[in-house]
Design a protein around this motif. Structure first.
Motif, PDB file in Angstrom:
ATOM      1  N   THR A   9       0.847  -1.235  -0.324  1.00 20.78           N
ATOM      2  CA  THR A   9       0.427  -0.156  -0.132  1.00 20.78           C
ATOM      3  C   THR A   9       0.797   1.767   0.117  1.00 20.78           C
ATOM      4  O   THR A   9       0.414   2.203  -0.473  1.00 20.78           O
ATOM      5  N   TRP A  12       2.770   1.992  -3.252  1.00 23.33           N
ATOM      6  CA  TRP A  12       1.347   2.173  -4.424  1.00 23.33           C
ATOM      7  C   TRP A  12       1.503   3.531  -4.306  1.00 23.33           C
ATOM      8  O   TRP A  12       1.190   4.265  -5.077  1.00 23.33           O
ATOM      9  N   SER A  13       1.244   4.014  -3.020  1.00 27.15           N
ATOM     10  CA  SER A  13       0.675   5.626  -2.614  1.00 27.15           C
ATOM     11  C   SER A  13       1.670   6.085  -3.638  1.00 27.15           C
ATOM     12  O   SER A  13       1.223   7.233  -3.878  1.00 27.15           O
ATOM     13  N   GLU A  90      -5.770   0.491  -5.677  1.00 26.70           N
ATOM     14  CA  GLU A  90      -5.443   0.763  -4.427  1.00 26.70           C
ATOM     15  C   GLU A  90      -6.375  -0.070  -3.337  1.00 26.70           C
ATOM     16  O   GLU A  90      -6.974  -0.283  -2.612  1.00 26.70           O
TER      17      GLU A  90
END
Length: 111
Positions: A9, A12-13, A90
């Motif tokens: 996460t 990916w952010s 996401e």
């Protein structure tokens, strides 16, 4: 798995930041995006360091973000297909992270 998904996460952010900056409408929006990403990465770092409060906040923010994004997906699909694809990834990551956190919490309570 929990650790890997939490890291995913965070990664990916960072990976979606250029796309979000691309569609931002002002310097203020861009600054808010960068600040939000830095705060998210700090939270990810605290979760990985094992802070219990950070895990709770992370799980809560994953859930809130997932709900908010899921309701926006149909409109995003019509207006911005690339954004839909990015948001879908996401959503999957945050849902998986939440499930991993809950399962890890249940397993640690049982021992």
């Amino acid at each position: 798995w929990t650790r890997r998904v939490v890291i995913a996460t965070g990664v990916w952010s960072v990976l979606e930041l250029p796309f979000e900056l691309w569609i931002s409408t002002s310097a203020r929006d861009a600054l808010a995006l960068v600040t939000a990403k830095l705060l998210w990465l700090a939270l990810v770092g605290f979760v990985l360091a094992g802070h219990r409060v950070a895990r709770i906040a992370y799980g809560l923010l994953c859930t809130i973000g997932l709900i908010a994004m899921a309701f926006a997906l149909p409109a995003e699909y019509r207006l911005f297909p690339l954004g839909f694809a990015l948001t879908s990834v996401e959503c999957v990551l945050k849902a998986t992270a939440f499930v991993c956190l809950v399962c890890a919490g249940v397993e640690s309570d049982e021992t």
